[in-house]
Design a protein around this motif. Structure first.
Motif, PDB file in Angstrom:
ATOM      1  N   THR A  58      -5.906   4.853   6.912  1.00 14.19           N
ATOM      2  CA  THR A  58      -5.322   3.028   6.632  1.00 14.19           C
ATOM      3  C   THR A  58      -5.656   2.723   5.390  1.00 14.19           C
ATOM      4  N   THR A  81      -4.361  -6.690   7.343  1.00 14.17           N
ATOM      5  CA  THR A  81      -4.356  -5.137   7.391  1.00 14.17           C
ATOM      6  C   THR A  81      -4.907  -5.351   5.767  1.00 14.17           C
ATOM      7  N   ARG A  82      -3.015  -5.207   4.775  1.00 12.18           N
ATOM      8  CA  ARG A  82      -2.739  -4.133   3.632  1.00 12.18           C
ATOM      9  C   ARG A  82      -4.262  -5.188   2.779  1.00 12.18           C
ATOM     10  N   VAL A  97      -7.768  -5.321   3.144  1.00 17.39           N
ATOM     11  CA  VAL A  97      -7.862  -3.459   2.111  1.00 17.39           C
ATOM     12  C   VAL A  97      -8.694  -3.674   1.429  1.00 17.39           C
ATOM     13  N   HIS A 132       4.645   1.183   7.071  1.00 14.88           N
ATOM     14  CA  HIS A 132       3.786   0.945   8.510  1.00 14.88           C
ATOM     15  C   HIS A 132       2.399   0.169   8.207  1.00 14.88           C
ATOM     16  N   ILE A 133       1.998  -1.300   7.123  1.00 19.91           N
ATOM     17  CA  ILE A 133       1.005  -1.085   7.336  1.00 19.91           C
ATOM     18  C   ILE A 133       1.088  -2.664   7.531  1.00 19.91           C
ATOM     19  N   THR A 134       0.350  -3.850   8.314  1.00 18.73           N
ATOM     20  CA  THR A 134       1.104  -4.823   8.706  1.00 18.73           C
ATOM     21  C   THR A 134       0.079  -5.493   7.328  1.00 18.73           C
ATOM     22  N   VAL A 193     -11.140  -0.569   9.119  1.00 24.49           N
ATOM     23  CA  VAL A 193     -10.437   0.429   9.715  1.00 24.49           C
ATOM     24  C   VAL A 193     -11.102   1.889   9.271  1.00 24.49           C
ATOM     25  N   ASN A 224      -3.476   5.444   3.563  1.00 23.70           N
ATOM     26  CA  ASN A 224      -1.762   4.215   3.503  1.00 23.70           C
ATOM     27  C   ASN A 224      -1.695   3.683   2.193  1.00 23.70           C
ATOM     28  N   VAL A 225      -2.674   2.245   2.624  1.00 26.10           N
ATOM     29  CA  VAL A 225      -2.902   1.221   1.587  1.00 26.10           C
ATOM     30  C   VAL A 225      -2.959   1.767   0.174  1.00 26.10           C
ATOM     31  N   ASP A 285       0.565   3.486  -0.528  1.00 27.29           N
ATOM     32  CA  ASP A 285       1.826   2.906  -0.387  1.00 27.29           C
ATOM     33  C   ASP A 285       2.828   3.470   0.382  1.00 27.29           C
ATOM     34  N   TYR A 286       2.379   3.415   1.285  1.00 26.37           N
ATOM     35  CA  TYR A 286       2.825   3.840   3.127  1.00 26.37           C
ATOM     36  C   TYR A 286       3.134   3.139   3.695  1.00 26.37           C
TER      37      TYR A 286
END
Lengths: 334, 334
Positions: free
Chosen positions: A19, A34-35, A38, A29-31, A15, A22-23, A26-27
């Motif tokens: 992304t 995907t989380r 990561v 809109h992460i599926t 990714v 973001n993980v 802790d933002y």
DNA sequence: CTGAAAGCGCTTACAG
DNA sequence: CTGAAAGCGCTTACAG
């Protein structure tokens, strides 16, 4: 040290760095898929973010400073422990700075400890007079512990020392003591003056005379100062039958001097302290004292400072009064 | 915070950023005139370097961590103060981390406190057994305080506890005591075991019997543990005439229990501690104890750790023995 | 929801 | 001795 970077994690997880960031942060809109990918990559690589890079970018370090006179003094050690614990709960690290009461060190703190990697400061001054305390416009958020600065522009968290000292003195009066000394009137940053105010108020309310010979400087607030003060008091033509010491170390020193003089406590002289450090609870006799709620203090101080850092605090400066109790023990009731 | 950057200083002084950096970092080959110009610009702008940026670039933060069980415990408070002072002299800031003796927190320290902004760690374990301590290959330099790990791969700085405990016990024997108890044999990270070794050695050398009933666990090493241990000892069919407590807090708790029982110290029972915290010096009776040189300890620990960080330390792991003295006071000699 | 790119403020090879 | 430029490892508008 460790060479793993955000981009390594991104490559491994397939990714973008965004992304991964973001993980980690802790933002939304992460599926979940995907989380999971990561997080697996982070675990496999043993990745940990580089704090310097993050601070540089965000302009925040998540460090706060606690500036105290000395960490080896039991009250400040217990205070430091409480504040560290409260901060840790919020993901904040506390840096303890010992000013040793030096004016230059205290001024450095007031100047915002420039160049230090901190977002804000909790400061317990001992040399700088409360009226001298102001914050620089470009300074970091500052919160003051200890005596109040009437009308100042800085947040405060402190015990109502006048009331607490009134209570402590009143306790001695209620036991029938009439020659009550005060030790520590020369204490720094207003402490001595404020506590003496409560002490005198109680004497007046009870119709007892105020005798300057019974008010001892006790600057330093250490055991040796308390012992010296007590020896001076015992040398008076008419010594006191009770002593209110403005902190527990002074009281413990006074108890030692009384023991050396072969006097009984509270039979000959009753003793009250201020702080409720652990030494006093186990001392023989155990020490009657004012016991501030340090966990309350730590929680409020950290919360308020973090609000200031985030810019979410109330518009007006706050003046929080720490709950306390008078712990009555053997040094006054035998 | 402050918007002044290196480039602002450079612009104001009319030189390149490299030159300003050179001045700040005290590199050679700067003409006095250039240096003066730059320093004037720094002063005028009130510039202070951004620590995050510097750390990011250099890969060093000039922070070290001190991981201790609890900073409110007097010995650790005094140790923390000494180490902070020693580090400050070298331009290093100390971050104090309280493990509270939790295994997970201690493991985090051993793993190099990943993600923390530190160059190295001074660690005083209490839960993790010395034999379990190893350093990760990619970890940060680690220095251990406390009991030795024979054959380990980590630098150590510690008092020779066997010898010190031998000395303490021997002092009691030399006073003619024959039933000498030991409190704290259950102490963490090997402390209890090592100090018991010295205690037993002294008994054997004097031809005194080893009586397991006189060896009390005392885990926790706080005043309450010492008081409880003393009460247990006094309940024995034949109580001890002396007690060697493995730290001062245990000893102070024991003194409290003896006072409660109406026994005299050292008349009925002589008491020795270990650490020489300030409470013991002012206590009545004052406490005979092992007094380690904390400033020596702090200086050596910080110096050695910084050498490791810089890669300039000796190839072999070091095992430094902290100088100590036996301070003989009222609790053994009246 | 994700990618490519800029930029936080330093230090440090690399040229000159 | 000094200057121009790259890069430390992140986060965050800006596009898509």
């Amino acid at each position: 040290m460790v060479a793993t970077r955000l981009s390594d994690v991104a490559a491994r997880a397939g990714v973008s760095v965004k992304t991964v960031s973001n993980v980690i942060n802790d933002y939304p809109h992460i599926t979940p898929a995907t989380r999971a990918k990561v997080e697996a990559a982070i675990a496999e690589l043993g990745y940990t973010p580089n704090v310097s890079a993050r601070s540089l970018r965000k302009g925040r370090s998540d460090f706060i400073a606690l500036a105290i006179p000395e960490m080896a003094s039991p009250y400040f050690a217990e205070l430091g422990a409480a504040i560290s614990r409260a901060a840790k709960k919020r993901g904040i690290t506390v840096l303890i700075d010992q000013t040793e009461g030096e004016p230059a060190a205290e001024q450095f703190v007031l100047d915002g400890m420039r160049g230090q990697l901190i977002d804000g400061i909790i400061f317990s001054p001992i040399t700088t007079a409360p009226t001298k305390i102001t914050v620089a416009d470009d300074g970091k958020p500052l919160l003051l512990l200890g005596e109040r600065q009437p009308g100042g522009a800085v947040d405060h968290v402190a015990v109502d020392s006048v009331q607490a000292s009134f209570d402590a003195t009143n306790h001695l009066i209620s036991l029938g003591r009439t020659r009550i000394a005060a030790v520590g009137v020369g204490g720094g940053a207003g402490t001595g003056a404020v506590r003496r105010k409560g002490y005198r108020k109680a004497l007046k309310a009870a119709g007892l005379p105020i005798d300057p010979a019974l008010e001892i400087d006790g600057t330093g607030y250490h055991r040796e100062d308390g012992a010296a003060a007590m020896r001076d008091l015992l040398a008076l033509p008419s010594p006191p039958d009770a002593v209110f010491c403005f902190n527990d170390l002074l009281a413990l020193g006074a108890l030692r001097a009384l023991a050396d003089a072969g006097l009984s406590v509270p039979g000959d002289v009753a003793v009250v302290g201020f702080d409720d450090i652990e030494d006093g609870r186990y001392h023989s006799p155990s020490l009657t004292t004012i016991s501030p709620d340090l966990d309350w203090l730590a929680d409020k101080a950290v919360t308020l400072l973090l609000d200031r850092i985030a810019g979410t605090g109330p518009p007006e400066r706050l003046d929080l009064s720490v709950p306390y109790t008078l712990q009555i023990r053997e040094s006054t009731t035998g």
